[in-house]
Design a protein around this motif. Structure first.
Motif, PDB file in Angstrom:
ATOM      1  N   UNK A   1       0.868  -1.181   0.000  1.00  0.00           N
ATOM      2  CA  UNK A   1       0.000   0.000   0.000  1.00  0.00           C
ATOM      3  C   UNK A   1       0.902   1.227   0.000  1.00  0.00           C
ATOM      4  N   UNK A   2       0.317   2.399   0.060  1.00  0.00           N
ATOM      5  CA  UNK A   2       1.134   3.612   0.140  1.00  0.00           C
ATOM      6  C   UNK A   2       1.935   3.589   1.435  1.00  0.00           C
ATOM      7  N   UNK A   3       3.036   4.340   1.458  1.00  0.00           N
ATOM      8  CA  UNK A   3       3.861   4.384   2.666  1.00  0.00           C
ATOM      9  C   UNK A   3       3.057   4.890   3.854  1.00  0.00           C
ATOM     10  N   UNK A   4       2.210   5.886   3.615  1.00  0.00           N
ATOM     11  CA  UNK A   4       1.420   6.460   4.702  1.00  0.00           C
ATOM     12  C   UNK A   4       0.438   5.441   5.272  1.00  0.00           C
ATOM     13  N   UNK A   5      -0.248   4.724   4.387  1.00  0.00           N
ATOM     14  CA  UNK A   5      -1.210   3.723   4.849  1.00  0.00           C
ATOM     15  C   UNK A   5      -0.502   2.585   5.571  1.00  0.00           C
ATOM     16  N   UNK A   6       0.646   2.183   5.047  1.00  0.00           N
ATOM     17  CA  UNK A   6       1.398   1.101   5.675  1.00  0.00           C
ATOM     18  C   UNK A   6       1.887   1.504   7.058  1.00  0.00           C
ATOM     19  N   UNK A   7       2.425   2.710   7.174  1.00  0.00           N
ATOM     20  CA  UNK A   7       2.915   3.183   8.467  1.00  0.00           C
ATOM     21  C   UNK A   7       1.779   3.288   9.483  1.00  0.00           C
ATOM     22  N   UNK A   8       0.631   3.765   9.036  1.00  0.00           N
ATOM     23  CA  UNK A   8      -0.518   3.868   9.937  1.00  0.00           C
ATOM     24  C   UNK A   8      -0.925   2.486  10.444  1.00  0.00           C
ATOM     25  N   UNK A   9      -0.948   1.505   9.536  1.00  0.00           N
ATOM     26  CA  UNK A   9      -1.317   0.146   9.934  1.00  0.00           C
ATOM     27  C   UNK A   9      -0.293  -0.443  10.900  1.00  0.00           C
ATOM     28  N   UNK A  10       0.990  -0.256  10.597  1.00  0.00           N
ATOM     29  CA  UNK A  10       2.048  -0.791  11.457  1.00  0.00           C
ATOM     30  C   UNK A  10       1.959  -0.193  12.854  1.00  0.00           C
ATOM     31  N   UNK A  11       1.782   1.118  12.926  1.00  0.00           N
ATOM     32  CA  UNK A  11       1.676   1.778  14.232  1.00  0.00           C
ATOM     33  C   UNK A  11       0.466   1.255  15.010  1.00  0.00           C
ATOM     34  N   UNK A  12      -0.636   1.036  14.302  1.00  0.00           N
ATOM     35  CA  UNK A  12      -1.832   0.520  14.959  1.00  0.00           C
ATOM     36  C   UNK A  12      -1.639  -0.892  15.482  1.00  0.00           C
ATOM     37  N   UNK A  13      -0.982  -1.730  14.691  1.00  0.00           N
ATOM     38  CA  UNK A  13      -0.724  -3.108  15.125  1.00  0.00           C
ATOM     39  C   UNK A  13       0.205  -3.111  16.338  1.00  0.00           C
ATOM     40  N   UNK A  14       1.257  -2.286  16.282  1.00  0.00           N
ATOM     41  CA  UNK A  14       2.202  -2.217  17.399  1.00  0.00           C
ATOM     42  C   UNK A  14       1.502  -1.761  18.678  1.00  0.00           C
ATOM     43  N   UNK A  15       0.600  -0.795  18.545  1.00  0.00           N
ATOM     44  CA  UNK A  15      -0.149  -0.319  19.709  1.00  0.00           C
ATOM     45  C   UNK A  15      -1.027  -1.426  20.280  1.00  0.00           C
ATOM     46  N   UNK A  16      -1.679  -2.165  19.396  1.00  0.00           N
ATOM     47  CA  UNK A  16      -2.529  -3.269  19.845  1.00  0.00           C
ATOM     48  C   UNK A  16      -1.703  -4.323  20.576  1.00  0.00           C
ATOM     49  N   UNK A  17      -0.535  -4.665  20.028  1.00  0.00           N
ATOM     50  CA  UNK A  17       0.320  -5.679  20.651  1.00  0.00           C
ATOM     51  C   UNK A  17       0.666  -5.281  22.082  1.00  0.00           C
TER      52      UNK A  17
ATOM     53  N   UNK B   1       9.530   1.671   8.531  1.00  0.00           N
ATOM     54  CA  UNK B   1       8.622   0.604   8.968  1.00  0.00           C
ATOM     55  C   UNK B   1       9.055   0.058  10.332  1.00  0.00           C
ATOM     56  N   UNK B   2      10.355  -0.155  10.483  1.00  0.00           N
ATOM     57  CA  UNK B   2      10.875  -0.707  11.734  1.00  0.00           C
ATOM     58  C   UNK B   2      10.617   0.241  12.901  1.00  0.00           C
ATOM     59  N   UNK B   3      10.795   1.522  12.664  1.00  0.00           N
ATOM     60  CA  UNK B   3      10.546   2.505  13.724  1.00  0.00           C
ATOM     61  C   UNK B   3       9.082   2.489  14.138  1.00  0.00           C
ATOM     62  N   UNK B   4       8.186   2.425  13.147  1.00  0.00           N
ATOM     63  CA  UNK B   4       6.753   2.387  13.442  1.00  0.00           C
ATOM     64  C   UNK B   4       6.368   1.112  14.180  1.00  0.00           C
ATOM     65  N   UNK B   5       7.087   0.021  13.900  1.00  0.00           N
ATOM     66  CA  UNK B   5       6.773  -1.270  14.522  1.00  0.00           C
ATOM     67  C   UNK B   5       7.187  -1.326  15.986  1.00  0.00           C
ATOM     68  N   UNK B   6       8.053  -0.427  16.401  1.00  0.00           N
ATOM     69  CA  UNK B   6       8.437  -0.309  17.819  1.00  0.00           C
ATOM     70  C   UNK B   6       8.907  -1.631  18.420  1.00  0.00           C
ATOM     71  N   UNK B   7       9.769  -2.324  17.681  1.00  0.00           N
ATOM     72  CA  UNK B   7      10.325  -3.575  18.188  1.00  0.00           C
ATOM     73  C   UNK B   7       9.491  -4.806  17.910  1.00  0.00           C
ATOM     74  N   UNK B   8       8.408  -4.655  17.153  1.00  0.00           N
ATOM     75  CA  UNK B   8       7.508  -5.783  16.899  1.00  0.00           C
ATOM     76  C   UNK B   8       7.636  -6.377  15.499  1.00  0.00           C
ATOM     77  N   UNK B   9       8.589  -5.906  14.693  1.00  0.00           N
ATOM     78  CA  UNK B   9       8.780  -6.463  13.349  1.00  0.00           C
ATOM     79  C   UNK B   9       9.418  -7.843  13.457  1.00  0.00           C
ATOM     80  N   UNK B  10       8.918  -8.793  12.666  1.00  0.00           N
ATOM     81  CA  UNK B  10       9.413 -10.161  12.742  1.00  0.00           C
ATOM     82  C   UNK B  10       9.875 -10.721  11.395  1.00  0.00           C
ATOM     83  N   UNK B  11       9.156 -10.413  10.311  1.00  0.00           N
ATOM     84  CA  UNK B  11       9.428 -11.046   9.016  1.00  0.00           C
ATOM     85  C   UNK B  11       9.372  -9.992   7.914  1.00  0.00           C
ATOM     86  N   UNK B  12      10.262 -10.127   6.930  1.00  0.00           N
ATOM     87  CA  UNK B  12      10.205  -9.310   5.715  1.00  0.00           C
ATOM     88  C   UNK B  12      10.126 -10.234   4.516  1.00  0.00           C
ATOM     89  N   UNK B  13       9.072 -10.086   3.709  1.00  0.00           N
ATOM     90  CA  UNK B  13       8.993 -10.790   2.432  1.00  0.00           C
ATOM     91  C   UNK B  13       9.523  -9.862   1.350  1.00  0.00           C
TER      92      UNK B  13
END
Length: 216
Positions: free
Chosen positions: A102-118, A165-177
């Motif tokens: 997706x766009x960088x903005x949409x991807x970053x928003x999703x990543x930040x949201x997932x990290x917050x949920x985690x 992406x890694x910064x937005x993930x706040x330590x929760x990134x696990x896999x890169x395809x």
């Protein structure tokens, strides 16, 4: 302390199959698995009879985009709750939330949201799967092998973009395809490895030689 003994018709472990099995659980820890005939019900423990059922370890889904009518890319608490509740009904106990190109903005928003949920997911006793981290699928893939990924957002691999992406993930990134044959893939793969990610080749048109070089 809650103690229970589950009496299952069959139990499958990583190494064996046990018929007429007993599974001893104290609080949230499995203490023992074996033939029910060889186990004694502890004092005060609850026995659950499930002799017509097979007990197996929970599934771990490393690549999932959504469930229950919701998409990981929504990145909201209600959406992620719906996804994790739905998959738990079918035996999945943990998952790695997977983004889509997706766009960088949409991807970053999703990543930040997932990290917050985690960070908040254990503040409930509701039965649901645990999100173990984030799987970045795209945008560093082959346009020729993009599948359902929208071509307009596919881009050349970039360590800088990955860093965002890694910064937005706040330590929760696990896999890169990633498609290893695409220009710029090598330094991006190096950056992902440095960050501790598992590298997955996917949506790729790589030759055997290109794939081998990426794994070197």
């Amino acid at each position: 302390m809650l103690t229970m003994l589950i009496h299952a018709g069959r139990a499958l472990t990583p190494t064996t199959e046990i018929n007429d099995a007993g599974i001893l659980v104290r609080e949230d820890t499995i203490e023992a698995i074996g033939p029910r005939s060889g186990m004694t019900l502890p004092a005060g423990a609850l026995e659950i009879r499930a002799t017509d059922q097979t007990a197996i370890p929970g599934f771990i889904d490393l690549h999932i985009h959504g469930a229950g009518g919701h998409d990981v890319m929504e990145g909201t608490g209600p959406a992620l709750r719906s996804i994790t509740c739905k998959v738990s009904e079918y035996g999945t106990t943990s998952l790695v939330a997977t983004t889509v190109t997706a766009s960088a903005e949409e991807t970053l928003r999703a990543i930040e949201g997932i990290a917050s949920y985690i960070g908040q997911q254990h503040q409930t006793d509701e039965p649901r799967a645990e999100i173990l981290g984030i799987h970045f699928e795209g945008p560093f893939i082959s346009k020729e092998r993009r599948g359902v990924h929208p071509s307009e957002w596919i881009q050349l691999p970039s360590a800088e973009t990955l860093g965002r992406f890694l910064k937005a993930a706040a330590g929760n990134a696990r896999i890169l395809t990633i498609a290893p044959e695409v220009l710029g893939a090598a330094p991006c793969i190096d950056a992902a490895r440095e960050a501790g990610l598992v590298i997955s080749m996917g949506h790729t048109d790589a030759t055997y030689e290109q794939a081998r070089a990426a794994m070197a």
